[in-house]
Design a protein around this motif. Structure first.
Motif, mmCIF file in Angstrom:
data_model
loop_
_atom_site.group_PDB
_atom_site.id
_atom_site.type_symbol
_atom_site.label_atom_id
_atom_site.label_comp_id
_atom_site.label_asym_id
_atom_site.label_seq_id
_atom_site.Cartn_x
_atom_site.Cartn_y
_atom_site.Cartn_z
ATOM 1 N N GLY A 55 0.824 -1.275 -0.060
ATOM 2 C CA GLY A 55 0.167 0.068 -0.039
ATOM 3 C C GLY A 55 0.773 1.139 0.167
ATOM 4 N N CYS A 56 0.132 2.557 0.014
ATOM 5 C CA CYS A 56 0.972 3.525 0.047
ATOM 6 C C CYS A 56 -0.201 4.796 0.704
ATOM 7 N N GLU A 57 0.311 5.872 0.960
ATOM 8 C CA GLU A 57 -0.267 6.878 1.387
ATOM 9 C C GLU A 57 -1.434 7.368 0.694
ATOM 10 N N ALA A 58 -1.316 7.296 -0.761
ATOM 11 C CA ALA A 58 -2.278 7.749 -1.727
ATOM 12 C C ALA A 58 -3.271 6.736 -1.781
ATOM 13 N N CYS A 59 -3.032 5.512 -1.354
ATOM 14 C CA CYS A 59 -3.440 4.100 -1.823
ATOM 15 C C CYS A 59 -5.166 3.976 -1.205
ATOM 16 N N GLU A 60 -5.999 3.497 -1.970
ATOM 17 C CA GLU A 60 -7.159 3.166 -1.166
ATOM 18 C C GLU A 60 -6.898 2.063 -0.163
ATOM 19 N N ASP A 79 -7.549 -4.609 2.625
ATOM 20 C CA ASP A 79 -6.936 -5.542 3.079
ATOM 21 C C ASP A 79 -6.114 -6.378 1.995
ATOM 22 N N VAL A 80 -6.653 -6.070 0.406
ATOM 23 C CA VAL A 80 -5.928 -6.765 -0.394
ATOM 24 C C VAL A 80 -4.463 -6.571 -0.797
ATOM 25 N N TRP A 81 -3.990 -5.149 -0.220
ATOM 26 C CA TRP A 81 -2.615 -4.797 -0.302
ATOM 27 C C TRP A 81 -1.737 -5.742 0.607
ATOM 28 N N GLU A 82 -2.195 -6.175 1.590
ATOM 29 C CA GLU A 82 -1.412 -7.029 2.432
ATOM 30 C C GLU A 82 -1.337 -8.298 1.774
ATOM 31 N N THR A 83 -2.559 -8.810 1.247
ATOM 32 C CA THR A 83 -2.414 -10.181 0.615
ATOM 33 C C THR A 83 -1.426 -9.999 -0.414
ATOM 34 N N LEU A 84 -1.429 -9.261 -1.342
ATOM 35 C CA LEU A 84 -0.540 -9.090 -2.506
ATOM 36 C C LEU A 84 0.904 -9.024 -2.055
ATOM 37 N N ARG A 85 1.047 -8.386 -0.814
ATOM 38 C CA ARG A 85 2.444 -8.147 -0.305
ATOM 39 C C ARG A 85 2.935 -9.532 0.166
ATOM 40 N N ASN A 86 2.314 -10.452 0.551
ATOM 41 C CA ASN A 86 2.442 -11.645 1.053
ATOM 42 C C ASN A 86 2.808 -12.445 -0.032
#
Length: 298
Positions: A123-128, A131-138
């Motif tokens: 994710g990022c400061e400007a990101c919506e 929980d999908v961000w963390e799933t993708l990061r994993n």
């Protein structure tokens, strides 16, 4: 030139069945093979991702940057047209959108670099928020394969080079330019249509500097970390826009210089944009993904 004009996909027939008897309720439908999400990684409406998360995912994430001459193209259209069957087969897919229009260099390229950083950082400061961000990061811990089609190819090169030169985030294990110029520093050997498209994109910037920044051949020679990526280039004989003979010549020159780059060729079908059918593109993406994460890099 819309994405639908560049790549078409035959309709997929899906057999659905439900049963119920003796007053009993029908069994609930099974969970979809992949859940699909749209995420914004910036304030502009075109700064968005389409993410497909299969329940049983294969190793490695596929990141796709669409083409369209920096004037058209849509991440959802590309997903629906030819990426969704890959997601249903177990590939985690991210289709990247970016700002379009004349003179968008280097904003479009910066957008793709920003999207890649957001994926890798969860994710990022400007990101919506999602929980999908963390799933993708994993899932990205196993690495990722990034590919760009047509104008998406040079855009991806700029973005990956930006990651290589400015930060310590992970680079793709493999990256591919699909029917996309390898060396734009000299416009000779490109079709007049491509020359016009490139000049519309880079308008307002010194041409030679802009063309250099969009060229894989240039950055491989000056960014050592970029050489850690296994690069693939797909040319199509029937392509009337990006000539396969020019692509093959540039790839051969880079191979002779010792760079890790692999040439792929399809005869193609003249009736399709760039001569490349969706089925052929899918086969290329699957094969290259498997080389990266299953069979090992060539």
């Amino acid at each position: 030139m819309k994405a639908a004009q560049l790549l078409s996909l035959a309709a997929l027939a899906v057999a659905l069945s439900a049963c119920g008897s003796d007053g009993n309720e029908a069994e609930p439908n099974p969970e979809p093979a992949a859940s699909v999400h749209e995420l914004r990684y910036g304030p502009h409406p075109q700064q968005r991702l389409v993410v497909a998360l299969p329940a049983q995912a294969k190793k490695g994430v596929l990141v796709w940057v669409h083409g369209g001459g920096w004037q058209a193209g849509d991440p959802r259209e590309n997903y629906d047209e030819f990426l969704s069957p890959l997601a249903k087969s177990g590939y985690t897919v991210v289709s990247v959108g970016y700002r379009l229009g004349p003179g968008t260099f280097p904003m479009a390229e910066q957008d793709v670099a920003q999207a890649l950083r957001a994926l890798l950082m969860g994710g990022c400061e400007a990101c919506e928020p999602s929980d999908v961000w963390e799933t993708l990061r994993n899932r990205l811990q196993d690495g990722y394969f990034a590919a760009g089609g047509s104008a998406g190819g040079p855009t991806l090169v700029w973005a990956v080079n930006d990651l290589a030169r400015n930060g310590t985030v992970e680079l793709p294990a493999c990256a591919a330019k699909v029917v996309a110029p390898v060396d734009l520093r000299a416009l000779e050997g490109l079709s007049p249509a491509v020359v016009q498209i490139v000049r519309q994109h880079t308008g307002g910037h010194p041409e030679q500097e802009a063309l250099k920044e969009l060229s894989l051949a240039h950055w491989l020679s000056v960014t050592p970390r970029l050489r850690d990526v296994n690069w693939h280039v797909l040319g199509v004989g029937a392509d009337a826009l990006v000539y396969s003979a020019t692509l093959q010549t540039h790839v051969s020159q880079l191979q002779q210089q010792g760079f890790d780059i692999r040439w792929h060729f399809e005869a193609g079908t003249p009736d399709f944009g760039h001569g490349l059918t969706a089925t052929s593109l899918q086969s290329f993406l699957v094969d290259t993904h498997e080389q990266c994460f299953t069979r090992g890099r060539p």
